[in-house]
Design a protein around this motif. Structure first.
Motif, PDB file in Angstrom:
ATOM      1  N   PRO A  27       0.805  -1.221   0.000  1.00  0.00           N
ATOM      2  CA  PRO A  27       0.000   0.000   0.000  1.00  0.00           C
ATOM      3  C   PRO A  27       0.847   1.285   0.000  1.00  0.00           C
ATOM      4  CG  PRO A  27      -0.924  -1.569   1.526  1.00  0.00           C
ATOM      5  CD  PRO A  27       0.394  -2.127   1.063  1.00  0.00           C
ATOM      6  N   ALA A  28       2.052   1.218   0.569  1.00  0.00           N
ATOM      7  CA  ALA A  28       2.921   2.389   0.567  1.00  0.00           C
ATOM      8  C   ALA A  28       3.206   2.831  -0.870  1.00  0.00           C
ATOM      9  CB  ALA A  28       4.222   2.084   1.292  1.00  0.00           C
ATOM     10  N   ASP A  29       3.468   1.842  -1.754  1.00  0.00           N
ATOM     11  CA  ASP A  29       3.717   2.169  -3.152  1.00  0.00           C
ATOM     12  C   ASP A  29       2.482   2.755  -3.818  1.00  0.00           C
ATOM     13  OD1 ASP A  29       6.051  -0.478  -3.838  1.00  0.00           O
ATOM     14  OD2 ASP A  29       6.381   1.654  -3.595  1.00  0.00           O
ATOM     15  N   ASP A  30       1.340   2.158  -3.508  1.00  0.00           N
ATOM     16  CA  ASP A  30       0.105   2.654  -4.110  1.00  0.00           C
ATOM     17  C   ASP A  30      -0.207   4.065  -3.629  1.00  0.00           C
ATOM     18  OD1 ASP A  30      -0.056   0.273  -5.371  1.00  0.00           O
ATOM     19  OD2 ASP A  30      -1.504  -0.609  -3.997  1.00  0.00           O
ATOM     20  N   ASP A  31       0.280   4.372  -2.423  1.00  0.00           N
ATOM     21  CA  ASP A  31       0.051   5.700  -1.869  1.00  0.00           C
ATOM     22  C   ASP A  31       0.922   6.768  -2.518  1.00  0.00           C
ATOM     23  OD1 ASP A  31      -1.876   4.834  -0.227  1.00  0.00           O
ATOM     24  OD2 ASP A  31      -0.684   4.839   1.611  1.00  0.00           O
ATOM     25  N   ALA A  32       1.948   6.346  -3.220  1.00  0.00           N
ATOM     26  CA  ALA A  32       2.823   7.325  -3.871  1.00  0.00           C
ATOM     27  C   ALA A  32       1.983   8.186  -4.803  1.00  0.00           C
ATOM     28  CB  ALA A  32       3.929   6.615  -4.637  1.00  0.00           C
ATOM     29  N   SER A  33       2.295   9.459  -4.845  1.00  0.00           N
ATOM     30  CA  SER A  33       1.568  10.369  -5.725  1.00  0.00           C
ATOM     31  C   SER A  33       1.831   9.965  -7.174  1.00  0.00           C
ATOM     32  CB  SER A  33       2.079  11.781  -5.485  1.00  0.00           C
ATOM     33  OG  SER A  33       3.434  11.871  -5.893  1.00  0.00           O
ATOM     34  N   PRO A  34       1.012  10.443  -8.105  1.00  0.00           N
ATOM     35  CA  PRO A  34       1.275  10.127  -9.524  1.00  0.00           C
ATOM     36  C   PRO A  34       2.711  10.500  -9.920  1.00  0.00           C
ATOM     37  CG  PRO A  34      -0.873  11.173  -9.302  1.00  0.00           C
ATOM     38  CD  PRO A  34      -0.234  11.203  -7.934  1.00  0.00           C
ATOM     39  N   LEU A  35       3.183  11.625  -9.401  1.00  0.00           N
ATOM     40  CA  LEU A  35       4.566  12.016  -9.700  1.00  0.00           C
ATOM     41  C   LEU A  35       5.551  11.054  -9.049  1.00  0.00           C
ATOM     42  CD1 LEU A  35       6.523  14.065 -11.009  1.00  0.00           C
ATOM     43  CD2 LEU A  35       6.520  15.287  -8.822  1.00  0.00           C
ATOM     44  N   GLY A  36       5.261  10.684  -7.796  1.00  0.00           N
ATOM     45  CA  GLY A  36       6.123   9.742  -7.091  1.00  0.00           C
ATOM     46  C   GLY A  36       6.235   8.422  -7.840  1.00  0.00           C
ATOM     47  N   GLN A  37       5.132   7.991  -8.449  1.00  0.00           N
ATOM     48  CA  GLN A  37       5.144   6.736  -9.207  1.00  0.00           C
ATOM     49  C   GLN A  37       6.004   6.857 -10.462  1.00  0.00           C
ATOM     50  OE1 GLN A  37       1.077   5.379  -9.725  1.00  0.00           O
ATOM     51  NE2 GLN A  37       0.742   5.433  -7.532  1.00  0.00           N
ATOM     52  N   ILE A  38       5.932   8.012 -11.112  1.00  0.00           N
ATOM     53  CA  ILE A  38       6.796   8.234 -12.278  1.00  0.00           C
ATOM     54  C   ILE A  38       8.260   8.236 -11.832  1.00  0.00           C
ATOM     55  CG2 ILE A  38       7.495   9.893 -14.051  1.00  0.00           C
ATOM     56  CD1 ILE A  38       4.599  10.726 -14.332  1.00  0.00           C
ATOM     57  N   MET A  39       8.516   8.902 -10.713  1.00  0.00           N
ATOM     58  CA  MET A  39       9.893   9.008 -10.219  1.00  0.00           C
ATOM     59  C   MET A  39      10.494   7.638  -9.901  1.00  0.00           C
ATOM     60  SD  MET A  39      11.151  12.069 -10.250  1.00  0.00           S
ATOM     61  CE  MET A  39      10.361  13.512 -10.956  1.00  0.00           C
TER      62      MET A  39
END
Ligand code: HEC
Length: 154
Positions: A27-39
């Protein structure tokens, strides 16, 4: 009957071995913001490029991978640019969104340049490495200005 027991045991073991822990950290990964996921993708490309430009032998072997990862960076920079909540929330900057846009454009441009270098059969490892260092400065500058709560995000 017996089979059920085994399934339960296997589940318990898997949990004990840390698979359960992995499931809980998802869930921590899913919580990453859209930008965080790109990063996170950006970071994978960084590993490929850093490894591929580490020395001459490595560069010769991985030039194509470096090229592809650099192209991907240019694409991810363009995807990141509109995700500028961090810039909108920034304080103490005269025009944070303008600064954000400049850094994103620079990152995209310098990544395209690295892709061009790596695409040339006769390019040198030093050229590629120098260009990577130029790009890394862009990452660092933006993080220093806009990634304020980075350390305490978990
Ligand atoms: C113009 C700004 C900007 C540039 C350029 C930039 N980043 Fe980021 N980066 C951010 C911001 C803002 C965050 C925080 C995102 C969030 O958590 O919402 C971030 C987060 C990250 C993260 C943490 C991701 C996570 O798990 O949440 C990594 C890793 C990262 N960046 C790597 C890089 C690398 C490597 C580069 C350069 C190749 C780069 N970034 C370029 C703004 C930038």
């Amino acid at each position: 009957m017996m089979q059920r027991k085994w399934i339960a045991l296997a589940a318990t073991l898997a949990f004990g071995l840390g698979l359960g822990a992995t499931a809980f950290s998802e869930p921590a990964d899913d919580d990453a913001s859209p930008l965080g996921q790109i990063m996170e993708k950006v970071q994978k490309n960084k590993a490929i490029i850093t490894k591929g430009t580490r020395n001459v032998a490595s560069y010769k072997k991985s030039q194509k991978e470096v090229e592809d990862a650099a192209k991907d960076w240019a694409k991810l920079a363009k995807e990141s640019k509109p995700l500028n909540d961090a810039a909108k929330a920034a304080k103490g900057q005269a025009d944070p969104v303008k600064k954000w846009d400049e850094l994103m454009d620079l990152w995209a441009k310098e990544s395209e340049k690295l892709a061009e270098i790596a695409a040339k059969a006769d390019s040198t490892q030093k050229d590629a490495k120098d260009q990577l260092n130029t790009i890394n400065k862009t990452c660092t500058e933006c993080h220093q200005v806009f990634r304020i709560d980075a350390e305490e995000s978990f």
